[in-house]
Write an enzyme that holds these catalytic residues in place. Sequence first.
Site, PDB file in Angstrom:
ATOM      1  N   HIS A  92       0.834  -1.227   0.000  1.00 49.63           N
ATOM      2  CA  HIS A  92       0.000   0.000   0.000  1.00 49.63           C
ATOM      3  C   HIS A  92       0.860   1.265   0.000  1.00 49.63           C
ATOM      4  O   HIS A  92       0.506   2.262   0.613  1.00 49.63           O
ATOM      5  CB  HIS A  92      -0.945   0.033   1.205  1.00 49.63           C
ATOM      6  CG  HIS A  92      -1.949  -1.075   1.221  1.00 49.63           C
ATOM      7  ND1 HIS A  92      -3.230  -0.935   0.727  1.00 49.63           N
ATOM      8  CD2 HIS A  92      -1.873  -2.357   1.654  1.00 49.63           C
ATOM      9  CE1 HIS A  92      -3.898  -2.074   0.873  1.00 49.63           C
ATOM     10  NE2 HIS A  92      -3.095  -2.961   1.423  1.00 49.63           N
ATOM     11  N   ASN A 165     -10.297  -2.721   2.499  1.00 46.65           N
ATOM     12  CA  ASN A 165      -9.981  -2.733   1.076  1.00 46.65           C
ATOM     13  C   ASN A 165     -11.242  -2.477   0.262  1.00 46.65           C
ATOM     14  O   ASN A 165     -12.343  -2.468   0.812  1.00 46.65           O
ATOM     15  CB  ASN A 165      -9.424  -4.105   0.671  1.00 46.65           C
ATOM     16  CG  ASN A 165      -7.943  -4.259   0.988  1.00 46.65           C
ATOM     17  OD1 ASN A 165      -7.230  -3.286   1.215  1.00 46.65           O
ATOM     18  ND2 ASN A 165      -7.475  -5.497   0.997  1.00 46.65           N
TER      19      ASN A 165
HETATM   20 FE1  HDE Z   1      -2.546  -4.779   5.456  1.00 48.43          FE
HETATM   21  N1  HDE Z   1      -0.735  -4.015   5.925  1.00 48.43           N
HETATM   22  N2  HDE Z   1      -1.921  -6.622   6.027  1.00 48.43           N
HETATM   23  N3  HDE Z   1      -4.302  -5.643   4.831  1.00 48.43           N
HETATM   24  N4  HDE Z   1      -3.172  -3.026   4.829  1.00 48.43           N
HETATM   25  C1  HDE Z   1      -0.357  -2.743   5.768  1.00 48.43           C
HETATM   26  O1  HDE Z   1       0.781  -1.463   7.372  1.00 48.43           O
HETATM   27  C2  HDE Z   1      -0.819  -6.871   6.750  1.00 48.43           C
HETATM   28  C3  HDE Z   1      -4.665  -6.946   4.950  1.00 48.43           C
HETATM   29  C4  HDE Z   1      -4.422  -2.697   4.407  1.00 48.43           C
HETATM   30  O2  HDE Z   1      -3.253   3.544   3.982  1.00 48.43           O
HETATM   31  C5  HDE Z   1       0.975  -2.443   6.386  1.00 48.43           C
HETATM   32  O3  HDE Z   1       1.088   0.753   7.678  1.00 48.43           O
HETATM   33  C6  HDE Z   1      -0.749  -8.254   7.105  1.00 48.43           C
HETATM   34  C7  HDE Z   1      -6.068  -7.106   4.732  1.00 48.43           C
HETATM   35  C8  HDE Z   1      -4.472  -1.300   4.042  1.00 48.43           C
HETATM   36  O4  HDE Z   1      -1.562   3.333   5.365  1.00 48.43           O
HETATM   37  C9  HDE Z   1       1.364  -3.777   7.018  1.00 48.43           C
HETATM   38  C10 HDE Z   1      -1.861  -8.835   6.559  1.00 48.43           C
HETATM   39  C11 HDE Z   1      -6.538  -5.846   4.478  1.00 48.43           C
HETATM   40  C12 HDE Z   1      -3.210  -0.809   4.278  1.00 48.43           C
HETATM   41  C13 HDE Z   1       0.200  -4.657   6.664  1.00 48.43           C
HETATM   42  C14 HDE Z   1      -2.594  -7.801   5.889  1.00 48.43           C
HETATM   43  C15 HDE Z   1      -5.420  -4.947   4.542  1.00 48.43           C
HETATM   44  C16 HDE Z   1      -2.422  -1.907   4.781  1.00 48.43           C
HETATM   45  C17 HDE Z   1       1.963  -1.831   5.465  1.00 48.43           C
HETATM   46  C18 HDE Z   1      -2.277 -10.303   6.608  1.00 48.43           C
HETATM   47  C19 HDE Z   1      -7.972  -5.443   4.149  1.00 48.43           C
HETATM   48  C20 HDE Z   1      -2.711   0.599   4.022  1.00 48.43           C
HETATM   49  C21 HDE Z   1       2.054  -0.376   5.852  1.00 48.43           C
HETATM   50  C22 HDE Z   1      -2.370 -10.833   7.909  1.00 48.43           C
HETATM   51  C23 HDE Z   1      -8.925  -5.730   5.172  1.00 48.43           C
HETATM   52  C24 HDE Z   1      -3.023   1.509   5.156  1.00 48.43           C
HETATM   53  C25 HDE Z   1       1.265  -0.260   7.032  1.00 48.43           C
HETATM   54  C26 HDE Z   1      -2.578   2.905   4.814  1.00 48.43           C
HETATM   55  C27 HDE Z   1      -1.078  -1.785   5.174  1.00 48.43           C
HETATM   56  C28 HDE Z   1       0.137  -5.927   7.069  1.00 48.43           C
HETATM   57  C29 HDE Z   1      -3.786  -8.052   5.177  1.00 48.43           C
HETATM   58  C30 HDE Z   1      -5.572  -3.546   4.295  1.00 48.43           C
HETATM   59  C31 HDE Z   1       2.696  -4.364   6.597  1.00 48.43           C
HETATM   60  C32 HDE Z   1       0.354  -8.907   7.898  1.00 48.43           C
HETATM   61  C33 HDE Z   1      -6.862  -8.410   4.827  1.00 48.43           C
HETATM   62  C34 HDE Z   1      -5.671  -0.539   3.513  1.00 48.43           C
HETATM   63  O5  HDE Z   1       1.485  -3.671   8.412  1.00 48.43           O
END
Ligand code: HDE
Length: 718
Positions: A92, A165
Amino acid sequence: MATSNSPYTEPNSDGAHDKDFKTDEHSKDQSLEHYRSDAKDHDLRTNQGVRIADNHNSLRAGERGPTIMEDFILREKINHFDHERIPERIVHARGAAAHGYFEAYDNAAQYSKAALFSEGGKKTPVFTRFSTVQGARGSNDTVRDVRGFAVKFYTEEGNWDLVGNDMPVFFMQDATKFPDFVHAVKPEPHNEIPQGQSAHDTFWDFVSLFPESAHMVLWVMSDRAFPRHFRNMEGFGVHSFRLIDKQGTSRFVKFHWKPLAGTCSLIWDEAQKLWGRDPDFNRRGMWEDIENGNFLEYELGIQVIEEADEHSFDFDILDATKLIPEEQVPVIPIGKMVLNRNPDNYFAETEQVAYSVGHVVPGIDFSNDPLLQGRLFSYLDTQMLRLSGPNFHEIPINRPVCPFHNNQRDAPHRQTINKGQASYEPNSIDDGWPKQTPADEEHGGYESYYERVEGHKIRARSDSFSDHYSQARLFWNSQTDVEKEHIIAAYTFELSKVKRPYIRERQIKEILPNIDVELARRVGENHGVEAPREPTAPEGELGKSSQEASEALSLMARLPGNIKYRKIAILVADGVDGEQVETLKSKLSEQGAQGMVIAPSMAPVRSMSGGSVVPDGMLNGLPSVTMDAVIVAGGEGSAQALAKSGLGLYYVQEAYKHLKAIAAIGQGETLLDAAGVPAGEDGIFLGDAIEAVFEPFAKALGEHRVWSRDSKANEMPA
Ligand code: HDE
């Protein structure tokens, strides 16, 4: 009353309470934020406050001599510059954000005791960031990808982040597979190619070996993967969460954002061309709309599942690869979000905002979804790295609007100057402050839901997670014919970029037939691969869905239905009917749309009556891919000049190919004839006067595209 866990300190149940602070004094209203800096009327100074007399020359030994180390002004400036970047988000990375507010409806309080839902009309400031997942911070907006939809609510009880999302499911069931998936989809490690895309070997290698991703991959192969505008995307919390009401009753919920402007997307050829023509297409759209007062609006809705009904579905509600069909559990609107203010500074706000699924307030709680549980660790961890330590909550965009006192101290970039000697609890030096707060209604301490949990330590998944295909089938069956064709074209395109034949074959033979044999056959045919005529997966993986199709899963279910916020190109050249152009512009703006006058160059165009028409853009500066529809204005000289221009011909051909409504008034028809755009077809409107074409043209645009043209679109060479 809930009791304290601490054997030492009496909770603060009687005395002064910081819950009584005034929210409006702490709002995110920019005029009240002292850290927003405006340099107008201020001298240029160093970071230590020294006025700078010369900002053009470094200190040197003689006019042509070497620069002197002593130049503390130069060193400070360059040092700062050298450190201007922070690690971009691992996923992201590319995003755009806006401020706004959330307004609760009066039914919201019955589901959650959270203060932001407490009464109808209550407003809470928000900061919402939209993003793509795969690409780097400098990648393109319109790539085929999932869009992040992350909302930070600055509530009076602390920050709540709904980090969702634009698609309701995810690629996997267990957090431990996230790094594998991200490594596979990211640019390949040896050459860092391709940027922002899933069309490459490692992605398809992984997903073709990983059936639980089939449902989400199908969503990504649909046109949802490149929204027309952020205002036209749905948003989803994805996981099941819990809402807790005042009585302490817990209910499972799924969060939905429903865009009030309807849903609609780009189409693939258009999205790809936009990579070059306007890589900032989505962020620019949001920015300009907000600047023009055309705010983005979404309703927050919840699907509510009573605890007792947890097991009454033919899938597990803890499985993030499953959605709950809206026919089975309707979405209840509980509030509305309006995004109405652009950030002042991209880095300070959009880049530094730190969302976390773990940021919740009393009344909102988690489920045991193993993907959600893993995320609870990840977001805090990632902020520590990106924002250089545990004080990221002090960065203005991340600060809660309520007071936050505790005994955490020090660490890099500490802003707070804590007074007093006691940074521990229990203490008597500071009379025990800050004190714990009881988790009752009056005091509002956070209390986790009193869930009974029991089990062996195991690394295993519940059998209820074994169905990988039933909802992929449900999604496929819910698509219109045009949407299905676009999905077939998407798999065909993506797999064509995969170099290893065995990966392509595996996807076609081992994954696609389990979604739909016709889908597999068609994609197979385009790759010269014979797909099996029966599903190949074991019964358990195939699963069963109690419904065949769900209307809400088609993008067509919530088309805009009007022309509000749409951009319509009005093509003009010398000799145009200037009055007609004026009338068109005002008729479009009456309906909330924007008529953009597009000419061969930016020089004012001479109208047939001798006046001049000032263009908003030129043919190759604002090409048809940046517009929603095209009108060729009347005036013989104008139409003929456009018909002789390669760019003029291309404009309408490309609009035709992208299924856009096209109107030609009076002699404007000459351009369509010359371009081979077939008059008389659906979505092509000809007439001598504006009145003859305007209504049907607007109606077609309300449907977003001329869908009946889809099968012919590829005949147009543009
Ligand atoms: Fe994320 N995700 N994600 N994700 N995600 C990040 O956090 C992660 C997942 C989502 O505008 C990171 O600050 C893991 C689902 C958005 O700043 C990180 C898993 C959904 C954003 C991270 C998921 C999301 C992130 C990277 C699986 C939808 C951007 C930078 C267990 C429900 C937020 C940060 C923004 C960002 C980890 C799965 C949505 C690495 C480990 C499911 C919208 O922490």
